[in-house]
Design a protein around this motif. Structure first.
Motif, mmCIF file in Angstrom:
data_model
loop_
_atom_site.group_PDB
_atom_site.id
_atom_site.type_symbol
_atom_site.label_atom_id
_atom_site.label_comp_id
_atom_site.label_asym_id
_atom_site.label_seq_id
_atom_site.Cartn_x
_atom_site.Cartn_y
_atom_site.Cartn_z
ATOM 1 N N ASN A 57 8.839 8.981 10.046
ATOM 2 C CA ASN A 57 10.265 8.106 10.574
ATOM 3 C C ASN A 57 10.456 7.268 11.733
ATOM 4 O OD1 ASN A 57 11.905 9.246 8.613
ATOM 5 N ND2 ASN A 57 11.968 11.735 9.062
ATOM 6 N N HIS A 58 8.480 8.284 12.557
ATOM 7 C CA HIS A 58 8.379 7.777 13.917
ATOM 8 C C HIS A 58 7.310 6.388 13.579
ATOM 9 C CE1 HIS A 58 10.342 11.224 14.797
ATOM 10 N NE2 HIS A 58 10.184 10.583 16.663
ATOM 11 N N SER A 59 6.974 6.017 12.348
ATOM 12 C CA SER A 59 6.178 4.943 11.558
ATOM 13 C C SER A 59 6.367 4.251 11.021
ATOM 14 C CB SER A 59 4.626 5.967 11.590
ATOM 15 O OG SER A 59 3.914 6.732 12.627
ATOM 16 N N PHE A 60 7.266 4.309 10.913
ATOM 17 C CA PHE A 60 7.716 3.123 9.252
ATOM 18 C C PHE A 60 9.708 2.785 9.585
ATOM 19 C CE2 PHE A 60 4.119 5.410 7.000
ATOM 20 C CZ PHE A 60 3.293 4.636 7.417
ATOM 21 N N ARG A 61 9.458 1.808 9.462
ATOM 22 C CA ARG A 61 10.654 1.000 8.659
ATOM 23 C C ARG A 61 10.224 -0.244 7.689
ATOM 24 N NH1 ARG A 61 14.028 -2.298 13.365
ATOM 25 N NH2 ARG A 61 13.070 -3.876 11.851
ATOM 26 N N LEU A 62 10.993 1.244 6.759
ATOM 27 C CA LEU A 62 10.738 -0.366 5.168
ATOM 28 C C LEU A 62 12.314 -0.919 4.560
ATOM 29 C CD1 LEU A 62 7.974 1.854 3.666
ATOM 30 C CD2 LEU A 62 7.717 -0.468 5.266
ATOM 31 N N LEU A 71 12.343 -0.235 -7.019
ATOM 32 C CA LEU A 71 13.730 -0.175 -7.875
ATOM 33 C C LEU A 71 13.466 0.790 -8.661
ATOM 34 C CD1 LEU A 71 14.739 -3.983 -7.904
ATOM 35 C CD2 LEU A 71 15.435 -2.197 -6.209
ATOM 36 N N THR A 72 12.542 0.674 -9.321
ATOM 37 C CA THR A 72 12.584 2.002 -10.273
ATOM 38 C C THR A 72 12.338 3.230 -10.239
ATOM 39 O OG1 THR A 72 10.701 0.273 -11.419
ATOM 40 C CG2 THR A 72 10.581 2.929 -12.847
ATOM 41 N N ILE A 73 11.833 3.187 -8.746
ATOM 42 C CA ILE A 73 11.649 4.612 -8.332
ATOM 43 C C ILE A 73 13.530 4.826 -7.247
ATOM 44 C CG2 ILE A 73 10.844 5.503 -5.434
ATOM 45 C CD1 ILE A 73 8.263 3.694 -6.340
ATOM 46 N N ALA A 74 14.097 3.762 -7.304
ATOM 47 C CA ALA A 74 15.473 4.052 -7.161
ATOM 48 C C ALA A 74 15.833 5.114 -8.098
ATOM 49 C CB ALA A 74 16.202 3.272 -6.342
ATOM 50 N N VAL A 80 0.846 -0.973 -0.242
ATOM 51 C CA VAL A 80 -0.146 -0.185 -0.172
ATOM 52 C C VAL A 80 0.604 1.328 -0.010
ATOM 53 C CG1 VAL A 80 -2.084 1.405 1.169
ATOM 54 C CG2 VAL A 80 -2.174 -0.874 0.674
ATOM 55 N N VAL A 81 2.148 1.094 1.192
ATOM 56 C CA VAL A 81 2.649 2.145 0.921
ATOM 57 C C VAL A 81 3.621 2.636 -0.520
ATOM 58 C CG1 VAL A 81 4.360 3.063 1.892
ATOM 59 C CG2 VAL A 81 2.986 1.793 3.344
ATOM 60 N N THR A 82 4.063 1.376 -1.249
ATOM 61 C CA THR A 82 4.911 1.296 -2.856
ATOM 62 C C THR A 82 4.126 1.840 -3.763
ATOM 63 O OG1 THR A 82 5.980 -0.128 -1.925
ATOM 64 C CG2 THR A 82 6.152 -0.126 -3.981
ATOM 65 N N ARG A 89 11.085 7.305 1.669
ATOM 66 C CA ARG A 89 11.082 7.908 3.203
ATOM 67 C C ARG A 89 11.511 9.685 2.908
ATOM 68 N NH1 ARG A 89 15.510 6.261 5.126
ATOM 69 N NH2 ARG A 89 16.887 8.033 4.607
ATOM 70 N N GLU A 90 12.393 9.616 1.638
ATOM 71 C CA GLU A 90 12.241 11.634 1.367
ATOM 72 C C GLU A 90 11.196 11.389 0.966
ATOM 73 O OE1 GLU A 90 16.869 11.723 0.045
ATOM 74 O OE2 GLU A 90 15.608 10.981 -1.025
ATOM 75 N N PHE A 91 10.190 11.273 0.249
ATOM 76 C CA PHE A 91 8.923 11.490 -0.529
ATOM 77 C C PHE A 91 7.571 12.170 0.775
ATOM 78 C CE2 PHE A 91 4.406 11.374 -1.369
ATOM 79 C CZ PHE A 91 4.505 11.647 -2.376
#
Length: 464
Positions: A343-348, A313-316, A60-62, A333-335
């Motif tokens: 930053n407090h809610s996600f670690r992907l 990987l395409t985003i990268a 959902v995030v991706t 993360r930057e988006f």
């Protein structure tokens, strides 16, 4: 809704499930939030700040990030060229394929991506150029992609764990046909499609007195021999399982050469000494994937790991210049970090959710869903990509109460000890909400947790 009573009923329901195995140990962890989108009224919150493993809720995030950074109309392209010297209908040179990571090439999920559709375009282009035979080779040019470091070894050799390879083909999946005999006897490999040589797969799986596919494939691309463990039903002459494809690029080359040879274009003769060294690429055709708006439907409704990870990987590649997992996670993360409390809610660590190192809180997920609804010009595409409760995709078997029809769209996520749902729900009084509910570390059957979550969301929708 009588919130106090319902909270008590829900907590008692969870605790009663735990008590069956834990007695004094409340080991199951839950993170839940349901929030009205416009007014920000919180309909329910429990452990909303806890960061838990989201499994496929990661998609959902991706997909949200891909829509915002790449656009709904984004397509992958694959370019086909030839180079060399033509003498009559014979080309003394090479066929060149340049890939940009299209995960849909040869995929079973779209009619237009079937191998025959792609190959026929190449054959037509060669015939229009007057080429009936190629004395030379087929080269595929693509990025080299490493495996996701946090990916579990037990997943990597199976179709659902197939990793993007720079060049992707036929969902990076091989169909392995096995045969079995009496209970306890070792099974054997009958065939593998597509051909994976020089790789091989040996079978250590045994026949069993059940009707399940309990066979698992082990291997990665740098290992030439893979193997199968586990079990399949007894006395089956043909039983199909799916493995990750060890080398999609090599499989594609074999498939294309075979197609061309069968359709009047010979390829593969050894080029004679002194043949032309012409390096100019002459275009044959360019293949475009379905648009991103269609690709994310497969990601979210079919929970496709390969497509999701390739999107990361395409985003990268598009934003950072290199298709690496770290750059993809950095771009995500930057988006989001100036839009929600990312930053407090996600670690992907990946795009699919296959790694257990991903962490998400219900609060963060609801913030992201709220932002997409309120701020994204792509929201209609995003909403359309999500499964419909009781009707489609990963929500087909839940939220089936007749009064819920058309009221819940979203995504599920699960692996061992993890189950979650998130998305959008419209209550009977018209409140439009974003929700997320995740459970981790349970030891009871997933079905019991699923029923409890289903009942919970049904009550939220019908009693508000």
């Amino acid at each position: 809704m009588k919130l106090t009573l319902f909270i008590l009923v829900f907590i008692i329901s969870l605790n009663s499930i735990r008590a069956q195995l834990y007695v004094d140990d409340n080991g199951t962890i839950t993170s839940i939030k349901v929030q009205e989108i416009t007014t920000q009224e919180i309909l329910f919150s429990q452990g909303e700040n806890l960061r838990l493993m989201p499994a496929s809720l990661t998609k959902v995030v991706t997909t949200a990030t891909a829509l915002e950074l790449l656009g709904a109309g984004y397509t992958y392209q694959t370019d086909f060229f030839y180079r060399g010297e033509k003498k009559g209908t014979k080309l003394y040179g090479d066929l060149i394929v340049t890939s940009y990571g299209d995960p849909t090439l040869g995929s079973r999920y779209f009619e237009e991506t079937a191998p025959e559709m792609i190959f026929s375009a190449v054959a037509d282009g060669l015939k229009k150029a007057g080429i009936q035979s190629i004395v030379g080779s087929l080269h595929v040019i693509a990025d080299q992609i490493g495996y996701s470091a946090p990916r579990l070894w037990e997943d990597m050799g199976n179709y659902y764990g197939a990793s993007p390879q720079g060049f992707n083909w036929r969902d990076n999946t091989a169909e392995v046909t096995l045969s079995s005999g009496a209970v306890g006897t070792k099974c054997r490999v009958v065939s593998i499609d597509p051909d994976i040589k020089p790789y091989s797969i040996r079978c250590e799986a045994v026949a069993a007195a059940h009707n399940n596919d309990s066979a698992y494939v082990y291997g990665i691309g740098k290992m030439q021999q893979w193997w199968i463990e586990g079990s399949i039903p007894k006395n089956r002459s043909l039983f199909k399982i799916k493995a990750a494809l060890p080398d999609p690029r090599a499989a594609f080359k074999k498939d294309l050469i075979e197609y061309l040879n069968k359709n009047g274009i010979e390829i593969g003769e050894k080029r004679p000494v002194g043949a032309s060294k012409e390096k100019k690429n002459i275009p044959i055709c360019t293949y475009h994937s379905p648009p991103l708006s269609e690709i994310i439907k497969v990601v979210n409704q079919k929970s496709n790991n390969l497509f999701a990870d390739q999107l990361l990987l395409t985003i990268a590649k598009e934003l950072k210049g290199q298709p690496t997992w770290d750059y993809g996670n950095l771009a995500v993360r930057e988006f989001w970090e100036d839009k929600i409390d990312f930053n407090h809610s996600f670690r992907l660590r990946d795009g699919s959710g296959l790694t257990p190192k991903n962490l998400v809180s219900a609060k963060g997920m609801v913030q992201l869903l709220n932002w997409m609804n309120q701020n994204s010009g792509n929201f209609s595409f995003y909403a359309e990509s999500l499964a419909r409760g009781g009707e489609s995709g990963t929500l087909r078997s839940v939220f089936k109460h007749p009064d819920l029809e058309g009221r819940i769209i979203g995504k599920s996520g699960s692996f061992e000890g993890v189950l979650g749902y998130c998305g959008y729900a419209t209550t009977v009084s018209g409140k439009k909400t974003a929700f997320c509910i995740i459970a981790n570390n349970y030891l009871v059957p997933t079905k019991k947790i699923r029923i409890t979550m289903d009942e919970f969301m049904t009550k939220v929708v019908l009693e508000n």
